[in-house]
Design a protein around this motif. Structure first.
Motif, PDB file in Angstrom:
ATOM      1  N   SER A 223       4.988  -9.718  -4.560  1.00  0.00           N
ATOM      2  CA  SER A 223       3.869  -8.959  -5.122  1.00  0.00           C
ATOM      3  C   SER A 223       4.118  -7.454  -5.005  1.00  0.00           C
ATOM      4  CB  SER A 223       2.561  -9.329  -4.411  1.00  0.00           C
ATOM      5  OG  SER A 223       2.192 -10.659  -4.704  1.00  0.00           O
ATOM      6  N   HIS A 224       4.696  -7.053  -3.886  1.00  0.00           N
ATOM      7  CA  HIS A 224       5.065  -5.649  -3.668  1.00  0.00           C
ATOM      8  C   HIS A 224       5.981  -5.170  -4.802  1.00  0.00           C
ATOM      9  CE1 HIS A 224       5.116  -2.532  -0.400  1.00  0.00           C
ATOM     10  NE2 HIS A 224       6.185  -2.113  -1.061  1.00  0.00           N
ATOM     11  N   ALA A 225       6.933  -6.046  -5.174  1.00  0.00           N
ATOM     12  CA  ALA A 225       7.869  -5.684  -6.239  1.00  0.00           C
ATOM     13  C   ALA A 225       7.172  -5.591  -7.589  1.00  0.00           C
ATOM     14  CB  ALA A 225       9.001  -6.709  -6.296  1.00  0.00           C
ATOM     15  N   VAL A 226       6.201  -6.478  -7.845  1.00  0.00           N
ATOM     16  CA  VAL A 226       5.520  -6.479  -9.139  1.00  0.00           C
ATOM     17  C   VAL A 226       4.795  -5.153  -9.376  1.00  0.00           C
ATOM     18  CG1 VAL A 226       3.667  -7.544 -10.501  1.00  0.00           C
ATOM     19  CG2 VAL A 226       5.303  -8.986  -9.273  1.00  0.00           C
ATOM     20  N   ILE A 227       4.110  -4.638  -8.369  1.00  0.00           N
ATOM     21  CA  ILE A 227       3.384  -3.381  -8.577  1.00  0.00           C
ATOM     22  C   ILE A 227       4.265  -2.170  -8.284  1.00  0.00           C
ATOM     23  CG2 ILE A 227       1.205  -4.524  -7.971  1.00  0.00           C
ATOM     24  CD1 ILE A 227       1.225  -2.782  -5.408  1.00  0.00           C
ATOM     25  N   ARG A 228       5.521  -2.439  -7.911  1.00  0.00           N
ATOM     26  CA  ARG A 228       6.471  -1.369  -7.596  1.00  0.00           C
ATOM     27  C   ARG A 228       5.888  -0.399  -6.566  1.00  0.00           C
ATOM     28  NH1 ARG A 228       9.077   1.016 -12.966  1.00  0.00           N
ATOM     29  NH2 ARG A 228       7.059   0.636 -13.932  1.00  0.00           N
ATOM     30  N   ALA A 229       5.361  -1.007  -5.507  1.00  0.00           N
ATOM     31  CA  ALA A 229       4.808  -0.198  -4.427  1.00  0.00           C
ATOM     32  C   ALA A 229       5.931   0.489  -3.664  1.00  0.00           C
ATOM     33  CB  ALA A 229       3.998  -1.075  -3.484  1.00  0.00           C
ATOM     34  N   GLY A 230       5.680   1.673  -3.193  1.00  0.00           N
ATOM     35  CA  GLY A 230       6.668   2.399  -2.421  1.00  0.00           C
ATOM     36  C   GLY A 230       6.957   1.731  -1.091  1.00  0.00           C
ATOM     37  N   PRO A 231       8.084   2.028  -0.489  1.00  0.00           N
ATOM     38  CA  PRO A 231       8.488   1.354   0.755  1.00  0.00           C
ATOM     39  C   PRO A 231       7.926   1.981   2.024  1.00  0.00           C
ATOM     40  CG  PRO A 231      10.251   2.801   0.027  1.00  0.00           C
ATOM     41  CD  PRO A 231       9.148   2.924  -1.002  1.00  0.00           C
ATOM     42  N   GLU A 262       9.980   5.320  -5.382  1.00  0.00           N
ATOM     43  CA  GLU A 262       8.770   5.915  -5.941  1.00  0.00           C
ATOM     44  C   GLU A 262       7.913   4.822  -6.546  1.00  0.00           C
ATOM     45  OE1 GLU A 262      11.837   5.792  -9.195  1.00  0.00           O
ATOM     46  OE2 GLU A 262      11.767   6.279  -7.069  1.00  0.00           O
ATOM     47  N   GLY A 263       6.695   4.667  -6.071  1.00  0.00           N
ATOM     48  CA  GLY A 263       5.792   3.663  -6.611  1.00  0.00           C
ATOM     49  C   GLY A 263       5.037   4.210  -7.806  1.00  0.00           C
ATOM     50  N   ARG A 264       4.289   3.327  -8.453  1.00  0.00           N
ATOM     51  CA  ARG A 264       3.457   3.775  -9.572  1.00  0.00           C
ATOM     52  C   ARG A 264       2.327   4.674  -9.072  1.00  0.00           C
ATOM     53  NH1 ARG A 264       3.868   1.678 -14.510  1.00  0.00           N
ATOM     54  NH2 ARG A 264       5.451   0.083 -14.827  1.00  0.00           N
ATOM     55  N   ALA A 265       1.896   4.450  -7.839  1.00  0.00           N
ATOM     56  CA  ALA A 265       0.870   5.297  -7.242  1.00  0.00           C
ATOM     57  C   ALA A 265       1.426   5.877  -5.944  1.00  0.00           C
ATOM     58  CB  ALA A 265      -0.397   4.499  -6.961  1.00  0.00           C
ATOM     59  N   LEU A 266       0.827   6.964  -5.486  1.00  0.00           N
ATOM     60  CA  LEU A 266       1.306   7.586  -4.270  1.00  0.00           C
ATOM     61  C   LEU A 266       1.223   6.619  -3.092  1.00  0.00           C
ATOM     62  CD1 LEU A 266       2.379  10.148  -2.946  1.00  0.00           C
ATOM     63  CD2 LEU A 266      -0.001  10.853  -2.525  1.00  0.00           C
ATOM     64  N   GLN A 267       0.158   5.800  -3.056  1.00  0.00           N
ATOM     65  CA  GLN A 267       0.022   4.790  -2.030  1.00  0.00           C
ATOM     66  C   GLN A 267      -0.336   3.461  -2.665  1.00  0.00           C
ATOM     67  OE1 GLN A 267      -1.748   5.454   1.786  1.00  0.00           O
ATOM     68  NE2 GLN A 267      -2.171   7.603   1.315  1.00  0.00           N
ATOM     69  N   ALA A 268       0.234   2.390  -2.126  1.00  0.00           N
ATOM     70  CA  ALA A 268      -0.121   1.055  -2.586  1.00  0.00           C
ATOM     71  C   ALA A 268      -1.521   0.709  -2.116  1.00  0.00           C
ATOM     72  CB  ALA A 268       0.883   0.042  -2.022  1.00  0.00           C
ATOM     73  N   PRO A 269      -2.190  -0.243  -2.778  1.00  0.00           N
ATOM     74  CA  PRO A 269      -3.501  -0.682  -2.296  1.00  0.00           C
ATOM     75  C   PRO A 269      -3.428  -1.138  -0.834  1.00  0.00           C
ATOM     76  CG  PRO A 269      -3.089  -1.550  -4.487  1.00  0.00           C
ATOM     77  CD  PRO A 269      -1.808  -0.908  -4.037  1.00  0.00           C
ATOM     78  N   VAL A 270      -4.540  -1.022  -0.155  1.00  0.00           N
ATOM     79  CA  VAL A 270      -4.576  -1.324   1.279  1.00  0.00           C
ATOM     80  C   VAL A 270      -4.118  -2.748   1.573  1.00  0.00           C
ATOM     81  CG1 VAL A 270      -6.099  -1.564   3.276  1.00  0.00           C
ATOM     82  CG2 VAL A 270      -6.348   0.395   1.752  1.00  0.00           C
ATOM     83  N   SER A 271      -4.467  -3.693   0.712  1.00  0.00           N
ATOM     84  CA  SER A 271      -4.099  -5.092   0.961  1.00  0.00           C
ATOM     85  C   SER A 271      -2.591  -5.253   1.100  1.00  0.00           C
ATOM     86  CB  SER A 271      -4.630  -5.991  -0.152  1.00  0.00           C
ATOM     87  OG  SER A 271      -4.151  -5.569  -1.422  1.00  0.00           O
ATOM     88  N   ARG A 343      -4.421  -9.071  -2.947  1.00  0.00           N
ATOM     89  CA  ARG A 343      -3.167  -8.720  -3.622  1.00  0.00           C
ATOM     90  C   ARG A 343      -3.110  -9.353  -5.011  1.00  0.00           C
ATOM     91  NH1 ARG A 343      -1.023 -10.227   1.395  1.00  0.00           N
ATOM     92  NH2 ARG A 343      -0.193 -12.139   0.439  1.00  0.00           N
ATOM     93  N   LEU A 344      -3.534 -10.610  -5.094  1.00  0.00           N
ATOM     94  CA  LEU A 344      -3.543 -11.302  -6.385  1.00  0.00           C
ATOM     95  C   LEU A 344      -4.413 -10.564  -7.394  1.00  0.00           C
ATOM     96  CD1 LEU A 344      -3.107 -13.641  -8.331  1.00  0.00           C
ATOM     97  CD2 LEU A 344      -4.766 -14.979  -7.014  1.00  0.00           C
ATOM     98  N   HIS A 345      -5.563 -10.094  -6.969  1.00  0.00           N
ATOM     99  CA  HIS A 345      -6.448  -9.369  -7.886  1.00  0.00           C
ATOM    100  C   HIS A 345      -5.776  -8.095  -8.384  1.00  0.00           C
ATOM    101  CE1 HIS A 345     -10.882  -8.095  -8.791  1.00  0.00           C
ATOM    102  NE2 HIS A 345     -10.279  -8.623  -9.834  1.00  0.00           N
ATOM    103  N   ARG A 346      -5.038  -7.421  -7.512  1.00  0.00           N
ATOM    104  CA  ARG A 346      -4.344  -6.202  -7.926  1.00  0.00           C
ATOM    105  C   ARG A 346      -3.240  -6.513  -8.943  1.00  0.00           C
ATOM    106  NH1 ARG A 346      -7.983  -5.093  -5.281  1.00  0.00           N
ATOM    107  NH2 ARG A 346      -8.739  -4.983  -7.420  1.00  0.00           N
ATOM    108  N   LEU A 347      -2.642  -7.698  -8.831  1.00  0.00           N
ATOM    109  CA  LEU A 347      -1.592  -8.069  -9.792  1.00  0.00           C
ATOM    110  C   LEU A 347      -2.132  -8.193 -11.210  1.00  0.00           C
ATOM    111  CD1 LEU A 347       0.437 -10.805  -7.843  1.00  0.00           C
ATOM    112  CD2 LEU A 347       0.911  -8.357  -8.024  1.00  0.00           C
ATOM    113  N   LEU A 348      -3.426  -8.404 -11.355  1.00  0.00           N
ATOM    114  CA  LEU A 348      -4.025  -8.553 -12.683  1.00  0.00           C
ATOM    115  C   LEU A 348      -4.308  -7.204 -13.343  1.00  0.00           C
ATOM    116  CD1 LEU A 348      -6.641 -11.392 -11.999  1.00  0.00           C
ATOM    117  CD2 LEU A 348      -4.195 -11.574 -12.448  1.00  0.00           C
ATOM    118  N   ASP A 349      -4.124  -6.111 -12.599  1.00  0.00           N
ATOM    119  CA  ASP A 349      -4.484  -4.780 -13.080  1.00  0.00           C
ATOM    120  C   ASP A 349      -3.288  -4.133 -13.766  1.00  0.00           C
ATOM    121  OD1 ASP A 349      -5.334  -2.191 -13.487  1.00  0.00           O
ATOM    122  OD2 ASP A 349      -6.139  -1.920 -11.466  1.00  0.00           O
ATOM    123  N   GLY A 350      -3.371  -3.993 -15.084  1.00  0.00           N
ATOM    124  CA  GLY A 350      -2.270  -3.398 -15.825  1.00  0.00           C
ATOM    125  C   GLY A 350      -1.960  -1.983 -15.419  1.00  0.00           C
TER     126      GLY A 350
END
Length: 488
Positions: A223-231, A262-271, A343-350
């Motif tokens: 899921s981390h990879a899908v939203i391209r969250a930063g490390p 570099e993620g799509r957002a500065l910080q990934a969602p808290v979940s 996390r699943l709900h966030r995956l639905l967010d384009g």
């Protein structure tokens, strides 16, 4: 495997015997020791001293002295009158785990059990004659479920057929070449006391949780990879414990060195950011259950126990240690399920993924994963009902003789529900990750096995069938072809 000492019947052997993956024999030396303990106990029982449940009644009837005829009959009637449970029954592996844990505690010197009783119990295991034991244990320790198991030993009660249905025990015993064996002096009391049911269930659940936590780490990384969250949340310096260090290392390994910094957002969602510490908490909670099970297996659980030549009333039937640790693990797993649904709900967010909303291959025509998420939400809502600690809820029974209960089987039931619910939510997340991969999101190759068990394509279909296949894969121990750090 030959058992020379009771300690050899440890958690690993109990789990293997419960799953019918191993057989054991009790050595002659061990049986001789059991026989010597039995003789010493019978010698101290020969006097006129009142001994609870042996020459007296039990509970509020403890003041009633039994004559010789009553004493001869009581150890068997203890089983018959207390077998008041009914379906749903423990699964075969769970019931076998209870029997093996009971065997381990009967080998303790304080139990004063006979070699014959231990061998009879082992014969049931070897023949795979499995008592029908109620899932819901009621109050007063485990006397209700243990009475159902004990009734089978004497030829009464019910056993599970291959389909898991309860049938009369006597024909099954006969077909297995076994004869009923009455309980002898004090053996019925020893069989009913302690918490072998909760111990056996905890052994199986903790092993199951270890596998499940590996799977959570894999799904979280994907899921981390899908939203391209930063490390950033995976930095090794953030680890405050060996468990968290392992989880963070596993997540970094799963994502690989080429994971985008570099993620799509500065910080990934808290979940996403708090999943690793939540897994570490669950790892420590599972270890606490395992430690409590070890203590229960080696403890004096009989009451009265034969200690130093006298009969001593004990607290071994309460199971407070196991109930408390099982409750903590239940809470940790439910929290992980909540994080998985988030996390699943966030995956639905384009806006987070850059993919079509709801992971639909044709928005508007096809709904995508939105209803899969709704299933996960329903599971979470149900799980919250099992989060209340079973240790809380004092109620009196036996006219006040038993004025506090620990409800061990209820604690085990709650833990089992948390395990099953987390697995359900995890399957939903993995299906969504697979869908995201098919419509353009790069994910770790470790989830390739998901594609092998679900139909091809991304169009809407009865996704419940896909989830059933993924759940079956998870139950089988799927680990994405790796051994994640959270295996413990």
């Amino acid at each position: 495997m030959r058992i020379d000492r009771p300690e050899q019947l440890d958690r690993a052997v109990i789990a293997a015997l419960a799953r019918s993956e191993q057989r054991i024999v009790l050595s002659d030396d061990l049986l001789a020791t059991v026989a010597a303990n039995r003789r010493a106990m019978l010698g101290d029982l020969a006097g006129d001293e009142p001994v609870y449940g042996v020459n007296t009644g039990m509970g509020a009837m403890a003041g009633v002295r039994l004559d010789a005829d009553g004493q001869a009959r009581q150890q068997n009637t203890l089983m018959i009158g207390r077998a008041v449970g009914s379906a749903p029954w423990l699964r075969r592996a769970e019931a076998r785990a209870l029997l093996v844990s009971r065997l381990r505690t009967l080998l303790h010197p304080a139990a004063g059990a006979s070699p014959g009783l231990c061998l009879h119990l082992l014969a049931l295991l070897d023949a795979d004659v499995v008592p029908a034991i109620p899932l819901r244990g009621g109050a007063a320790g485990e006397i209700i479920p243990l009475a159902h198991a004990g009734a089978v030993l004497i030829g009464a009660g019910q056993v599970l057929d291959p389909a898991g249905l309860a049938i009369d025990a006597a024909p099954t015993l006969a077909a297995a070449g076994l004869s009923p064996r009455p309980f002898e002096a004090k053996e019925g009391v020893a069989f009913l006391e302690g918490v072998p049911g909760l111990t056996g269930l905890a052994v199986l659940a903790a092993a199951e949780v270890r596998t499940l936590l590996n799977q959570v780490v894999i799904a979280a990384a994907a899921s981390h990879a899908v939203i391209r969250a930063g490390p950033d949340p995976l930095h090794p310096a953030l680890a405050d414990s060996p468990e968290l260090s392992e989880v963070l290392a596993s997540l970094r390994a799963l994502l690989g060195p080429d994971h985008r910094r570099e993620g799509r957002a500065l910080q990934a969602p808290v979940s996403f950011r708090v999943t690793a510490p939540a897994v570490a908490v669950a790892m420590r909670a599972a270890a606490a259950v395992e430690d409590a099970a070890d203590r229960a297996l080696g403890a004096v659980t009989d009451s009265p126990a034969h200690l130093d030549g006298r009969f001593v009333g004990t607290f071994g039937f309460a199971g407070t240690d196991l109930v408390a640790t099982a409750g903590a693990l239940t809470t940790a797993l439910i929290h992980l399920a909540e994080l998985g649904a988030a996390r699943l709900h966030r995956l639905l967010d384009g806006a987070l993924t850059g993919l079509p909303r709801q992971l639909s291959d044709s928005p508007g025509l096809h709904a995508g994963m939105v209803t899969v998420h709704k299933r996960a939400v329903g599971v979470i809502h149900r799980l919250r009902r099992f989060a209340a600690p079973a240790l809380i809820g004092t109620m009196e029974t036996s006219l006040g003789q038993e004025d506090v209960q620990s409800f061990g089987f209820e604690a085990a039931e709650c833990l089992g529900e948390a395990v099953g619910g987390l697995r359900d939510v995890l399957a939903c997340e993995l299906l969504a990750v697979h869908q995201a991969n098919l419509i353009g999101a790069p994910v770790p190759a470790v989830i390739d096995e998901i594609a092998a068990v679900v139909p091809a394509g991304t169009a809407d279909r009865p996704f419940g069938r896909d989830l059933d296949r993924i759940i079956s894969l998870l139950e089988g121990g799927w680990a994405g072809g790796i051994s994640a750090g959270s295996s413990g």
